[in-house]
Design a protein around this motif. Structure first.
Motif, PDB file in Angstrom:
ATOM      1  N   GLY A 219       0.705  -1.116   0.042  1.00 31.10           N
ATOM      2  CA  GLY A 219       0.101   0.053   0.175  1.00 31.10           C
ATOM      3  C   GLY A 219       0.945   1.142  -0.006  1.00 31.10           C
ATOM      4  O   GLY A 219       0.465   2.314   0.196  1.00 31.10           O
ATOM      5  N   GLU A 220       2.181   1.167  -0.340  1.00 31.71           N
ATOM      6  CA  GLU A 220       3.086   2.480  -0.395  1.00 31.71           C
ATOM      7  C   GLU A 220       2.686   3.018  -1.564  1.00 31.71           C
ATOM      8  O   GLU A 220       2.288   2.580  -2.635  1.00 31.71           O
ATOM      9  CB  GLU A 220       4.311   2.063  -0.534  1.00 31.71           C
ATOM     10  CG  GLU A 220       5.027   1.181   0.513  1.00 31.71           C
ATOM     11  CD  GLU A 220       5.161  -0.287   0.071  1.00 31.71           C
ATOM     12  OE1 GLU A 220       4.091  -0.855  -0.665  1.00 31.71           O
ATOM     13  OE2 GLU A 220       6.226  -0.824  -0.085  1.00 31.71           O
ATOM     14  N   SER A 221       2.478   4.324  -1.340  1.00 33.52           N
ATOM     15  CA  SER A 221       2.186   5.215  -2.674  1.00 33.52           C
ATOM     16  C   SER A 221       3.179   5.045  -3.548  1.00 33.52           C
ATOM     17  O   SER A 221       4.314   4.487  -3.465  1.00 33.52           O
ATOM     18  CB  SER A 221       2.482   6.700  -2.025  1.00 33.52           C
ATOM     19  OG  SER A 221       1.489   6.940  -0.858  1.00 33.52           O
ATOM     20  N   GLY A 222       2.532   5.339  -4.909  1.00 36.20           N
ATOM     21  CA  GLY A 222       3.360   5.073  -6.117  1.00 36.20           C
ATOM     22  C   GLY A 222       3.685   6.396  -6.635  1.00 36.20           C
ATOM     23  O   GLY A 222       4.186   7.713  -6.040  1.00 36.20           O
ATOM     24  N   ARG A 223       3.667   6.585  -8.193  1.00 39.68           N
ATOM     25  CA  ARG A 223       3.880   8.039  -8.689  1.00 39.68           C
ATOM     26  C   ARG A 223       2.884   8.957  -8.698  1.00 39.68           C
ATOM     27  O   ARG A 223       3.371  10.239  -8.347  1.00 39.68           O
ATOM     28  CB  ARG A 223       4.299   7.613 -10.113  1.00 39.68           C
ATOM     29  CG  ARG A 223       5.626   6.850 -10.294  1.00 39.68           C
ATOM     30  CD  ARG A 223       5.749   6.720 -11.723  1.00 39.68           C
ATOM     31  NE  ARG A 223       6.922   5.887 -12.134  1.00 39.68           N
ATOM     32  CZ  ARG A 223       7.194   5.616 -13.207  1.00 39.68           C
ATOM     33  NH1 ARG A 223       6.772   6.060 -14.273  1.00 39.68           N
ATOM     34  NH2 ARG A 223       8.247   4.904 -13.803  1.00 39.68           N
TER      35      ARG A 223
ATOM     36  N   ILE B  38       2.755   7.268   5.884  1.00 41.28           N
ATOM     37  CA  ILE B  38       4.073   7.258   5.123  1.00 41.28           C
ATOM     38  C   ILE B  38       4.765   6.081   5.114  1.00 41.28           C
ATOM     39  O   ILE B  38       5.906   5.580   4.492  1.00 41.28           O
ATOM     40  CB  ILE B  38       5.092   8.465   5.628  1.00 41.28           C
ATOM     41  CG1 ILE B  38       5.617   8.133   7.057  1.00 41.28           C
ATOM     42  CG2 ILE B  38       4.537   9.626   5.203  1.00 41.28           C
ATOM     43  CD1 ILE B  38       6.759   9.180   7.382  1.00 41.28           C
ATOM     44  N   GLY B  39       4.108   4.929   5.518  1.00 37.77           N
ATOM     45  CA  GLY B  39       4.866   3.593   5.758  1.00 37.77           C
ATOM     46  C   GLY B  39       3.850   2.449   5.479  1.00 37.77           C
ATOM     47  O   GLY B  39       3.097   2.491   4.416  1.00 37.77           O
ATOM     48  N   ASP B  40       3.651   1.622   6.165  1.00 41.06           N
ATOM     49  CA  ASP B  40       2.985   0.443   5.832  1.00 41.06           C
ATOM     50  C   ASP B  40       2.039  -0.094   7.206  1.00 41.06           C
ATOM     51  O   ASP B  40       1.496  -1.275   7.330  1.00 41.06           O
ATOM     52  CB  ASP B  40       3.467  -0.846   5.491  1.00 41.06           C
ATOM     53  CG  ASP B  40       4.601  -1.364   6.461  1.00 41.06           C
ATOM     54  OD1 ASP B  40       4.793  -0.672   7.298  1.00 41.06           O
ATOM     55  OD2 ASP B  40       5.185  -2.357   6.057  1.00 41.06           O
ATOM     56  N   ARG B 177      10.698   2.743   4.115  1.00 43.18           N
ATOM     57  CA  ARG B 177       9.784   2.717   3.428  1.00 43.18           C
ATOM     58  C   ARG B 177       9.252   4.109   2.947  1.00 43.18           C
ATOM     59  O   ARG B 177       8.604   4.355   1.777  1.00 43.18           O
ATOM     60  CB  ARG B 177       8.531   1.855   3.991  1.00 43.18           C
ATOM     61  CG  ARG B 177       7.773   1.578   2.889  1.00 43.18           C
ATOM     62  CD  ARG B 177       7.074   0.163   3.502  1.00 43.18           C
ATOM     63  NE  ARG B 177       7.487  -1.115   3.034  1.00 43.18           N
ATOM     64  CZ  ARG B 177       7.369  -2.383   3.885  1.00 43.18           C
ATOM     65  NH1 ARG B 177       6.680  -2.169   5.045  1.00 43.18           N
ATOM     66  NH2 ARG B 177       7.934  -3.201   3.290  1.00 43.18           N
ATOM     67  N   TYR B 180      10.093   6.106  -0.404  1.00 42.75           N
ATOM     68  CA  TYR B 180       9.508   6.024  -1.685  1.00 42.75           C
ATOM     69  C   TYR B 180       8.450   7.188  -2.202  1.00 42.75           C
ATOM     70  O   TYR B 180       8.221   7.441  -3.058  1.00 42.75           O
ATOM     71  CB  TYR B 180       8.712   4.685  -1.915  1.00 42.75           C
ATOM     72  CG  TYR B 180       9.854   3.512  -1.534  1.00 42.75           C
ATOM     73  CD1 TYR B 180      10.747   3.230  -2.311  1.00 42.75           C
ATOM     74  CD2 TYR B 180       9.180   2.599  -0.699  1.00 42.75           C
ATOM     75  CE1 TYR B 180      11.693   2.066  -2.376  1.00 42.75           C
ATOM     76  CE2 TYR B 180      10.009   1.387  -0.486  1.00 42.75           C
ATOM     77  CZ  TYR B 180      11.190   1.224  -1.299  1.00 42.75           C
ATOM     78  OH  TYR B 180      11.913   0.182  -0.852  1.00 42.75           O
ATOM     79  N   LEU B 181       8.163   8.010  -1.119  1.00 34.01           N
ATOM     80  CA  LEU B 181       7.163   9.025  -1.272  1.00 34.01           C
ATOM     81  C   LEU B 181       7.757  10.160  -1.689  1.00 34.01           C
ATOM     82  O   LEU B 181       7.033  11.041  -2.269  1.00 34.01           O
ATOM     83  CB  LEU B 181       6.405   9.344  -0.028  1.00 34.01           C
ATOM     84  CG  LEU B 181       5.414   8.233   0.528  1.00 34.01           C
ATOM     85  CD1 LEU B 181       5.090   8.352   2.131  1.00 34.01           C
ATOM     86  CD2 LEU B 181       4.211   8.139  -0.340  1.00 34.01           C
ATOM     87  N   ARG B 184       6.050  13.657  -0.964  1.00 34.42           N
ATOM     88  CA  ARG B 184       4.970  13.290  -0.171  1.00 34.42           C
ATOM     89  C   ARG B 184       5.175  12.874   1.213  1.00 34.42           C
ATOM     90  O   ARG B 184       4.300  12.727   1.972  1.00 34.42           O
ATOM     91  CB  ARG B 184       4.254  12.445  -1.228  1.00 34.42           C
ATOM     92  CG  ARG B 184       3.567  13.052  -2.305  1.00 34.42           C
ATOM     93  CD  ARG B 184       2.306  12.202  -2.612  1.00 34.42           C
ATOM     94  NE  ARG B 184       2.759  10.905  -3.762  1.00 34.42           N
ATOM     95  CZ  ARG B 184       1.857  10.061  -4.159  1.00 34.42           C
ATOM     96  NH1 ARG B 184       0.575   9.980  -3.447  1.00 34.42           N
ATOM     97  NH2 ARG B 184       2.371   9.181  -4.872  1.00 34.42           N
TER      98      ARG B 184
END
Lengths: 330, 210
Positions: A219-223, B38-40, B177, B180-181, B184
């Motif tokens: 569920g980590e955000s993408g682009r 911001i993680g899981d 993790r 990756y944002l 954001r």
């Protein structure tokens, strides 16, 4: 959110008890969370061990069996397993020829497998390691934890597993696993959030009319987010993202993977659209696999994995495999 | 008021860790919510499981030295938490404990020096640096405030670690993790820094109870 569970704390153990009930060909250690081929250690064979957070089923436990993994170590939901699990698995499957750890590139998995490798080596087990990092949605740079491991894991485990089954030594199995890993690229999209049992509500908010392009399997955000697109438009976007990075010059393996809550009816329709894009780009598809293989709990959506394949990789992909979730040629 | 010349024993460290376990239990939902952003979405439940294992282990064995208590707790975290936080928090406690060694009583100064070694080990294992929006952004300010001494170094460390965690809000994550944002990740408090600040709060509480 309604879930078919008893209590959130026991979802992994309950599932493992179910795996034990359904698959007598596996040895399931529920307390220590290790799933092993019952005939382990297979004489004169490199052992393949993988693992990762639960919630991605059938990855990895569903891929334990002849021609693929020797053992899988499921962690808590979306949480990497602990080193004790991997060292226990390594000891159970090592025939004396060594063990290969297949690790998806997430900070937790990498740290725990690294610690496990040290402990296993202390016990005299030779350990090789391959990182799967195929997700093109995130930038691989010094400013991130690197690319995430997703659908490419299936190809790595299948192809390296087939080579190990033939009795190849650890260096060759490890080199092949690395070659497959480097040949794979993936891109995923989410139409809805996943919901972890411990939280009980969606991990992220995705408005009804939007989708997330480049989603991770936790569920980590993408682009980016966009207004909902058609299957064809999503196929164009996802396949283009993969090909921009991969640029294949020969045959490829294609995995059209469901995230967990998308019906096969939709997945096959999506597969047709991905094939259309690949045909337009004149990319020859040697094999196609469609299904829910590397999932994200109850997330709706799909991912596309494309793997450049030479003749040896194709031969090993076609080799017999007998696991709970992948089975052919036997 | 306790300063760094005062000595601590295994009982203080035991209280530190049980206090930490209680605050992790109390704050678990908050930590998980921060992680969901911001993680899981599992930081709270993971640490809850880990610190519960620590409390159980310390109930069975009761090592007589502060160092041994920390080593035992660190091992429990590595074996029960998983994820990145298991090895990282496990390493923090284990390496701090190893640096303290066998003495049955240690000074606050010795604890501060050992903690710095533990925090450095976390930085090395995770490959992160202050400013990357990780637990280090609470751990380093905390350990530096503690080392600075003064009339009430434990309270100062608690405040510094809290402020350090709060300061992660505008940061852009570069590790873990959340990295990756990219942009954001800005605007969210880091869950690891938040739980790290809880450790300093628990330490201040345990020492104040002396």
């Amino acid at each position: 959110m309604k879930m078919l569970i008893n209590v959130p704390e026991n979802v992994v153990a309950d599932a493992l008890r179910g795996v034990a009930a359904a698959h007598p060909e596996l040895t399931v250690d529920v307390a220590n969370r290790v799933v092993v081929r019952r005939d382990s250690p297979v004489a004169d064979k490199v052992g393949l061990v993988s693992g990762g957070g639960s919630g991605h089923e059938p990855l990895h436990g569903g891929f334990v069996g002849r021609g693929m993994l020797d053992a899988a170590c499921p962690g808590e939901v979306f949480t990497s397993p602990v080193p004790d699990q991997m060292t226990r698995a390594a000891a159970a499957v090592d025939s004396g020829k060594g063990v290969l750890f297949v690790v998806k590139n997430y900070t937790g998995d990498v740290l725990n497998f690294d610690m496990a490798a040290e402990l296993a080596e202390d016990e005299g087990i030779q350990v090789g390691k391959v990182l799967v990092q195929d997700d093109v949605a995130v930038t691989d740079s010094d400013f991130t934890a690197g690319r995430r491991g997703t659908g490419g894991t299936l190809f790595v485990e299948k192809i390296a597993g087939a080579l190990a089954e033939e009795g190849a030594p650890l260096e060759r199995v490890e080199a092949m696993a690395r070659q497959v890993s480097e040949s794979c690229r993936s891109f995923g999209v989410a139409l809805s959030s996943c919901t972890t049992p411990s939280k009980g509500s969606p991990t992220f908010d995705l408005p009804a009319g939007e989708l997330e392009l480049g989603i991770g399997i936790h569920g980590e955000s993408g682009r980016e987010r966009r207004p909902m697109m058609t299957s064809g438009e999503i196929a164009d976007f996802a396949t283009d993202a993969v090909l921009t990075d991969l640029d294949p010059d020969g045959p490829v393996l294609l995995l059209v993977n469901g995230m967990g809550a998308t019906p096969l009816l939709e997945l096959y329709g999506f597969c047709a659209e991905v094939r259309r894009v690949l045909d337009e780009r004149r990319v020859p598809v040697a094999r196609t696999l469609v299904g829910n293989y590397v999932t994200s709990l109850d997330m709706a959506g799909a991912s596309v994995t494309i793997c450049r394949a030479d003749e040896e990789m194709l031969r090993l992909y076609d080799a017999p495999v007998s696991t709970a979730s992948l089975r052919w040629g036997c | 008021m306790t300063d760094l010349t005062d000595e601590l024993d295994a009982g203080t460290v035991f209280r530190w860790l049980t206090t930490a376990a209680a605050s992790v239990e109390r704050e678990a939902d908050v930590l998980t919510e921060l992680d969901a952003a911001i993680g899981d979405a599992d930081h709270g439940s993971n640490l809850q499981r880990g610190f519960a294992a620590v409390v159980t282990a310390l109930g069975k064995e009761s090592p007589g030295a502060p160092g041994a208590v920390l080593v035992l707790a660190g091992r429990q975290l590595v074996s029960s938490v998983g994820g990145a936080s298991g090895p990282l928090y496990g390493t923090l406690l284990r390496r701090t404990g190893k640096a303290l060694g066998d003495p049955e009583r240690v000074t606050g100064r010795e604890l501060a020096d050992a903690l710095r070694i533990g925090v450095d080990a976390v930085a090395q294992l995770g490959g992160a640096a202050p400013g990357d929006k990780t637990m280090l952004d609470a751990l380093y300010p905390g350990v530096e405030a503690l080392s600075a001494g003064g009339p009430d170094p434990y309270a100062a460390a608690r405040t510094a670690a809290d402020e350090g965690a709060q300061a992660t809000v505008p940061m852009r994550a570069r590790k873990g993790r959340a990295s990756y944002l990219g942009d954001r990740s800005v605007g969210h408090k880091d869950p690891g820094a938040t739980s790290s600040a809880l450790l300093f709060t628990a330490l201040a509480g345990a020492v104040a109870d002396e």
